[in-house]
Design a protein around this motif. Structure first.
Motif, short mmCIF file in Angstrom:
data_model
loop_
_atom_site.label_atom_id
_atom_site.label_comp_id
_atom_site.label_asym_id
_atom_site.label_seq_id
_atom_site.Cartn_x
_atom_site.Cartn_y
_atom_site.Cartn_z
N ASP A 121 0.83 -1.20 0.00
CA ASP A 121 0.00 0.00 0.00
C ASP A 121 0.87 1.26 0.00
N ILE A 122 1.93 1.28 0.81
CA ILE A 122 2.82 2.44 0.87
C ILE A 122 3.76 2.47 -0.34
N TYR A 123 4.18 1.28 -0.78
CA TYR A 123 5.07 1.16 -1.95
C TYR A 123 4.43 1.82 -3.17
N TYR A 124 3.17 1.52 -3.43
CA TYR A 124 2.51 2.08 -4.61
C TYR A 124 2.27 3.58 -4.44
N ALA A 125 2.02 4.03 -3.21
CA ALA A 125 1.86 5.47 -2.97
C ALA A 125 3.17 6.20 -3.26
N GLY A 126 4.30 5.61 -2.83
CA GLY A 126 5.59 6.24 -3.10
C GLY A 126 5.89 6.34 -4.58
N ALA A 127 5.50 5.31 -5.33
CA ALA A 127 5.78 5.29 -6.77
C ALA A 127 5.02 6.37 -7.53
N SER A 128 4.01 6.97 -6.90
CA SER A 128 3.19 7.97 -7.60
C SER A 128 3.98 9.21 -8.00
N VAL A 129 5.16 9.42 -7.41
CA VAL A 129 5.96 10.62 -7.74
C VAL A 129 6.78 10.41 -9.01
N LEU A 130 6.84 9.19 -9.53
CA LEU A 130 7.65 8.88 -10.70
C LEU A 130 6.82 9.16 -11.96
N LEU A 131 7.17 10.23 -12.66
CA LEU A 131 6.37 10.64 -13.81
C LEU A 131 7.17 10.82 -15.09
N THR A 132 8.45 11.16 -15.00
CA THR A 132 9.24 11.46 -16.19
C THR A 132 10.44 10.53 -16.27
N GLU A 133 11.07 10.49 -17.44
CA GLU A 133 12.25 9.65 -17.60
C GLU A 133 13.37 10.06 -16.63
N PRO A 134 13.62 11.37 -16.42
CA PRO A 134 14.63 11.72 -15.42
C PRO A 134 14.31 11.22 -14.02
N ASP A 135 13.03 11.10 -13.67
CA ASP A 135 12.66 10.55 -12.36
C ASP A 135 13.15 9.11 -12.23
N PHE A 136 12.89 8.32 -13.25
CA PHE A 136 13.30 6.91 -13.22
C PHE A 136 14.83 6.79 -13.26
N TYR A 137 15.45 7.69 -14.00
CA TYR A 137 16.92 7.69 -14.05
C TYR A 137 17.50 8.04 -12.68
#
Length: 339
Positions: A63-79
């Motif tokens: 539940d918290i893991y998926y909430a944290g992932a919500s900030v990942l939106l752009t390629e630089p975020d994943f990088y």
């Protein structure tokens, strides 16, 4: 633990085979990316978020893991997320890493598959250029979703087939047995992809057996429940099917009550090709060396067990034969020079 053994664990060359890249997203970076992307988090501060990491089982973590992932939106975020993990892995003397990523977590939010894999893959390339660290990507299907959605994700991924080497199965284990994904794994096998699956963490030993028989996986992620079934243990030893064990995760998610109760030593002493990994280190209290140190502090593990774990990590990796042999020589050279 004496200083010599601690130094051996920290300095020995090793591979990490069970790391969810979204699970390496530290609270500080979550808040930085939230500010960058204008995402409002349901936590007031880094401290408030970190204090929520009191999990009672796998689902409470997810539940918290998926909430944290919500900030990942752009390629630089994943990088940025991936490079932060790779820098820590480099500090832990990780020489090779096979990273899990969960595209469905992001595509369901409208993030393009190309954005997800583009940032992660570019970071792996930069880590090889900077540190000589090799790496590969394993795309995971979320087992709490229907198999049809896994098929759709596979189709989205095929234009990027050159950027990942295998598929896995993760998320909620209970109530979602491996055989739910038999057809999509058969398709992936026909495509020449490596196959792994989470099994026998919260689920029973039978899930390990069906992952082997129905999905034809080459490695079992977690697998600590295997000791429930002596015939399965004999099979794992005979076939040298590796388990990617994650000690701190197992304690944090209450698979074992205390590290002193963990069965890593029993797995190794049974002849199983166990490895040690960090799983979701930002949430579970430590990266690869922290997992090794915690296990060796709590259990009567020795230098020989450390040697075996280092060897196992490369032997179980999906590496070209020449590269694998080179890493195994590196392990032997290291241990031949250690007291």
């Amino acid at each position: 633990m004496d200083a010599t053994l601690r130094n051996t664990l920290e300095q020995m060359p090793k591979a990490e085979l069970h790391i969810h890249i979204e699970g390496s997203l530290e609270p500080e970076l979550i808040f930085a990316l939230a500010r960058r992307n204008g995402v409002v988090l349901p936590y007031a501060s880094v401290e408030a978020l970190r204090s929520a990491y009191a999990f009672t089982n796998l689902q409470s973590f997810l539940d918290i893991y998926y909430a944290g992932a919500s900030v990942l939106l752009t390629e630089p975020d994943f990088y940025d997320m991936t490079m932060a993990y790779l820098a820590r892995a480099h500090d832990d003397h990780v020489r090779h890493v096979e990273i899990f990523f969960d595209p469905q977590t992001h595509t369901a939010r409208g993030v393009a598959f190309a954005t997800v894999i583009g940032g992660i893959y570019r970071a792996l390339q930069d880590a090889r250029a900077q540190w000589g660290m090799s790496g590969a990507l394993i795309m995971c299907f979320l087992r709490h979703l229907p198999e049809a959605e896994a098929f759709a994700t596979l189709e989205d991924a095929l234009p990027y087939r050159d950027k990942f080497i295998g598929v896995g199965l993760d998320s909620s284990e209970r109530g979602h047995p491996p055989e739910k994904f038999t057809r999509v794994f058969a398709r992936c096998r026909a495509l020449g992809l490596h196959l792994v699956a989470h099994a026998g963490e919260e689920g029973p030993a039978q899930y390990i057996t069906t992952a082997l028989d129905d999905l034809h996986v080459e490695r079992i992620d977690h697998g600590v429940a295997c000791l429930q079934d002596p015939a399965l243990v004999e099979r794992l030893v005979r076939q040298q099917t590796a388990l990617t064990v994650c000690p701190l995760s197992n304690i944090k998610l209450c698979v074992f009550e205390r590290m002193e109760n963990h069965n890593l030593l029993a797995l190794l002493d049974a002849g199983i090709a166990a490895t040690v990994n960090s799983d979701d280190p930002a949430y579970f209290g430590g990266y690869l060396n922290a997992n090794l140190l915690a296990a060796f502090e709590a259990l009567p593990l020795t230098r020989e067990h450390a040697h075996r774990l280092a060897r196992n990590s490369f032997a179980a990796a999906f590496l070209p034969p020449a590269e694998k042999a080179a890493y195994l020589r590196e392990v032997e050279a290291f241990f031949s020079q250690q007291p």
